[in-house]
Design a protein around this motif. Structure first.
Motif, PDB file in Angstrom:
ATOM      1  N   HIS A  14      10.586 130.514 -14.773  1.00 48.56           N
ATOM      2  CA  HIS A  14       9.587 130.788 -13.719  1.00 48.56           C
ATOM      3  C   HIS A  14       9.501 129.606 -12.728  1.00 48.56           C
ATOM      4  CE1 HIS A  14       5.959 132.218 -11.790  1.00 48.56           C
ATOM      5  NE2 HIS A  14       6.159 133.390 -12.426  1.00 48.56           N
ATOM      6  N   PRO A  15       9.515 129.871 -11.386  1.00 45.49           N
ATOM      7  CA  PRO A  15       9.525 128.769 -10.411  1.00 45.49           C
ATOM      8  C   PRO A  15       8.255 127.919 -10.449  1.00 45.49           C
ATOM      9  CG  PRO A  15       9.536 130.951  -9.342  1.00 45.49           C
ATOM     10  CD  PRO A  15       9.672 131.186 -10.781  1.00 45.49           C
ATOM     11  N   MET A  16       7.150 128.521 -10.942  1.00 47.54           N
ATOM     12  CA  MET A  16       5.910 127.719 -10.919  1.00 47.54           C
ATOM     13  C   MET A  16       5.993 126.534 -11.851  1.00 47.54           C
ATOM     14  SD  MET A  16       3.273 129.812 -13.264  1.00 47.54           S
ATOM     15  CE  MET A  16       3.794 130.526 -14.785  1.00 47.54           C
ATOM     16  N   THR A  72      -0.865 119.098  -7.057  1.00 46.50           N
ATOM     17  CA  THR A  72      -1.313 120.396  -6.523  1.00 46.50           C
ATOM     18  C   THR A  72      -0.506 121.543  -7.128  1.00 46.50           C
ATOM     19  OG1 THR A  72       0.117 119.938  -4.643  1.00 46.50           O
ATOM     20  CG2 THR A  72      -2.264 119.639  -4.305  1.00 46.50           C
ATOM     21  N   ARG A  73       0.795 121.293  -7.292  1.00 49.27           N
ATOM     22  CA  ARG A  73       1.645 122.327  -7.927  1.00 49.27           C
ATOM     23  C   ARG A  73       1.172 122.591  -9.357  1.00 49.27           C
ATOM     24  NH1 ARG A  73       5.806 124.694  -6.006  1.00 49.27           N
ATOM     25  NH2 ARG A  73       6.588 125.241  -8.081  1.00 49.27           N
ATOM     26  N   ARG A  74       0.767 121.458  -9.964  1.00 49.23           N
ATOM     27  CA  ARG A  74       0.288 121.575 -11.342  1.00 49.23           C
ATOM     28  C   ARG A  74      -0.949 122.476 -11.409  1.00 49.23           C
ATOM     29  NH1 ARG A  74       1.573 116.115 -13.339  1.00 49.23           N
ATOM     30  NH2 ARG A  74      -0.593 115.441 -13.097  1.00 49.23           N
ATOM     31  N   LYS A  75      -1.820 122.278 -10.438  1.00 53.43           N
ATOM     32  CA  LYS A  75      -3.058 123.052 -10.405  1.00 53.43           C
ATOM     33  C   LYS A  75      -2.780 124.546 -10.237  1.00 53.43           C
ATOM     34  CE  LYS A  75      -7.580 122.159  -8.333  1.00 53.43           C
ATOM     35  NZ  LYS A  75      -8.542 122.743  -8.786  1.00 53.43           N
ATOM     36  N   ASP A  76      -1.808 124.799  -9.262  1.00 53.36           N
ATOM     37  CA  ASP A  76      -1.409 126.206  -9.041  1.00 53.36           C
ATOM     38  C   ASP A  76      -0.810 126.813 -10.318  1.00 53.36           C
ATOM     39  OD1 ASP A  76      -2.262 126.105  -6.494  1.00 53.36           O
ATOM     40  OD2 ASP A  76      -0.246 125.978  -5.563  1.00 53.36           O
ATOM     41  N   ALA A  77       0.061 125.989 -10.929  1.00 57.04           N
ATOM     42  CA  ALA A  77       0.749 126.471 -12.138  1.00 57.04           C
ATOM     43  C   ALA A  77      -0.264 126.779 -13.248  1.00 57.04           C
ATOM     44  CB  ALA A  77       1.749 125.427 -12.621  1.00 57.04           C
TER      45      ALA A  77
END
Ligand SMILES: Nc1ncnc2c1ncn2[C@@H]1O[C@H](COP(=O)(O)OP(=O)(O)OP(=O)(O)O)[C@@H](O)[C@H]1O
Ligand SMILES: [Mg+2]
Length: 583
Positions: free
Chosen positions: A70-72, A80-85
């Motif tokens: 999965h790209p996330m 921030t990516r971590r938060k989205d993930a």
């Protein structure tokens, strides 16, 4: 008797033993059959439970594998990516009912986690290490901070170079899987490699562990409840007291599940199988006992009958013995009676002879006169004849000689009659001519009658009349009747005896006199009854009683009565001689 009772008791005991053995055999066979069926069903139940568990766990394993690409989960160094993930992972966890979904870097540090329920560092976890080797890692247990039974799956995520860049960890809740199982199903539990119950539909058995003996389970704390394992045929039977929801007598089956590294075990209640076996065994025993009882009753009945029969037979034998004794006695009596009869007959014959001799004695005076008279005549005829011869008158002398011959002839006849009368008759009964008998009787008593000037009128039939009898004895009867009549008429002027033979009706000879009649007609046939106690003709009183016996012996009858116009009438009824009797 007691021997018989012993035998009976033994037979009953042996029969009961045989029935018990048979029922035992039936019980065992029925139990094994029922267990066989039960085992098949239990096998199916266990397979179903195992499949359900592995399938449900498989979902989480596949989820882990899916998420690796999965790209996330790329470039998670960026907060921030971590938060989205994290937000996305939370969504995944919510949708799949996973306890947690997380991503760890190669050092085992958790970069992002859906619920934050996993430790921050998984570097020591075996599943993580396995994933770092590029394989699929899995583990189960109760781990901090998550205080729940959980199943852990770890899948490696590869970078473009094919190197492991991190690990996706999925944590599955075991309790939620268990909740989906129906509670009414048989007790099923899954033990791990350490022998600890990790998954089960009976919560009381959770965390119980396999003891050192290798069979059964013991609770984590407290005393071990009762446990006994036994082998029935090929089946494993456990006798346990593990609580109200676990059967006390259970068929135990197990099955290895390598995919989830667990061993599934099932405990099925064996009591119905036992009940069924008991039912079958008791039915067979009941039938056998019923048959046995019937047989026993039948033999008892037969024996009772046989006993009654024996009693009856012995009674019959006794009775027969008594009867045959009585018979012997009777025979003896009969022979005695016959001897007495013979003696009586002899005595009677002697009496007849005595009576006859007495009659002869009474007649002797008359008879000697009767013989004397012709003798005197012969003498005078002989003397006259001699004188005629001397005078040369031979024709007159011849006349005298022929007179002498006539007289001698007459004397010969008288003597012949006398001899015949004196003779003892040997033959019982034969054919005799009653007319000839009456002729000779008249001749025999002629001297007496002439002496007493008794007029004898005999209506003589001109033909012989044959009757059953004996001439001497019948002659004796009529001599007595004639002398009795002459005796009765003694001293009276008109003396007449009438003799008639009546051939119409029963053959009867009547002798009737003109005397005074009978004094006591009922008594004249009694022996020794006589009115002639004085005088010339003193009697014994036996004549009529002897006559009675003689006539009866020829099948005839003699009666004496007084005639209405005076005088006595004696009738002698005789049986005519039948031609067929001679044959
Ligand atoms: N014709 C008769 N008339 C009257 N009385 C008779 C006559 N015949 C028999 N009786 C009576 O019956 C009695 C019995 O006769 P029975 O001939 O039995 O004996 P008995 O003449 O007296 O003696 P026995 O014949 O022995 O010499 C006689 O004594 C007599 O009293
Ligand atoms: Mg007489």
């Amino acid at each position: 008797m007691s021997h018989l009772r012993h035998q009976r008791t033994w037979m009953v005991l042996i029969f009961l033993l045989a029935v018990t053995a048979l029922a035992g055999g039936v019980w065992r066979y029925g139990y094994l059959q029922a267990l066989e069926q039960l085992a098949r069903r239990a096998e199916a139940d266990l397979a179903l439970a195992s499949d359900r568990l592995s399938t449900e766990l498989q979902v989480y394993q596949e989820l882990a594998v899916l998420l690796t690409d999965h790209p996330m989960l790329v470039g998670l160094d960026d907060p921030t990516r971590r938060k989205d993930a994290q937000a996305q992972l939370l969504e995944v966890a919510d949708k799949t009912a996973a306890l947690d979904v997380a991503f760890a870097d190669v050092t085992g540090r958790i970069l992002v986690s859906a619920n934050g329920l996993t430790t921050n560092d998984v570097s020591d976890e075996p599943y993580f290490r396995r994933a770092m080797q590029g394989a699929l890692g899995s583990d189960h247990g109760l781990r901090a901070p998550l205080d729940r039974r959980a199943y852990y799956y770890a899948a490696p995520a590869f970078d473009a170079a094919g190197q492991v860049r991190g690990t996706v960890v999925v944590v599955a809740d075991v309790a939620s899987i268990e909740l989906a199982w129906p509670g009414s199903a048989p007790a099923v539990f899954f033990t791990d490699a350490n022998g600890e119950v990790f998954v089960t539909n009976r919560f009381e058995l959770l965390y119980w562990t396999r003891p050192d003996s290798g069979v059964g389970l013991v609770p984590p704390e407290g005393p071990a409840p009762e446990f006994r394992a036994a082998q029935t045929g090929a089946h494993d039977i456990w006798n346990i007291r593990w609580g109200p929801y676990v059967p006390t007598r259970a068929l135990h089956l197990q099955r290895h599940l390598p995919v989830v590294a667990l061993t599934g075990e099932i405990l099925v209640n064996a009591a119905p199988a036992r009940r069924l076996a008991w039912l079958q065994a008791s039915a067979v025993a009941a039938i056998c006992l019923a048959f046995g009882a019937m047989l026993f009753l039948a033999t008892e009945r037969r024996r009772t009958l046989a006993q009654a029969n024996a009693v009856l037979e012995s009674r019959v034998a006794k009775r027969t013995q008594a009867l045959s004794e009585a018979n012997v006695h009777l025979r003896q009596e009969i022979s005695e009676r016959m001897e007495a009869e013979a003696a009586l007959k002899r005595a009677q014959a002697d009496l007849v002879q005595a009576g006859k001799l007495s009659a002869l004695g009474q007649m002797s005076a008359g008879i000697s006169h009767e013989l004397n008279q012709p003798l005197m005549a012969i003498r005078s005829f002989a003397e006259n004849g001699t004188q005629y011869l001397e005078r040369g008158r031979s024709e007159k002398a011849g006349e005298n000689l022929s007179r002498i011959a006539d007289l001698a002839h007459r004397m010969g006849r008288i003597i012949r009659n006398l001899r015949a009368f004196a003779r003892q008759e040997s033959e019982e009964v034969r054919q005799v001519d009653i007319v000839a008998i009456l002729d000779s009787v008249i001749e025999l008593t002629g001297a007496r009658m002439r002496q007493d000037s008794v007029d004898i009128r005999f209506a003589r039939p001109d033909h012989p009349i044959w009757v059953r009898g004996g001439d001497v004895r019948l002659g004796q009867v009529f001599v007595n009747l004639l002398t009795n009549a002459a005796d009765a008429m003694e001293g009276q002027d008109d003396k007449c005896i009438r003799i008639d033979v009546n051939e119409t009706g029963p053959l009867t000879v009547t002798v009737r006199d003109t005397g005074p009649g009978i004094d006591l007609p009922d008594k004249v046939f009694e022996p020794f009854y006589s009115t002639k106690v004085v005088g010339v003709s003193e009697g014994m009183g036996l004549g009529l009683s002897i006559s009675y016996g003689i006539v009866q012996s020829f099948g005839g009858d003699i009666r004496g009565e007084n005639a209405p116009d005076g005088g006595a009438v004696f009738s002698v009824q005789l049986e005519p001689w039948q031609a067929e009797q001679a044959a």
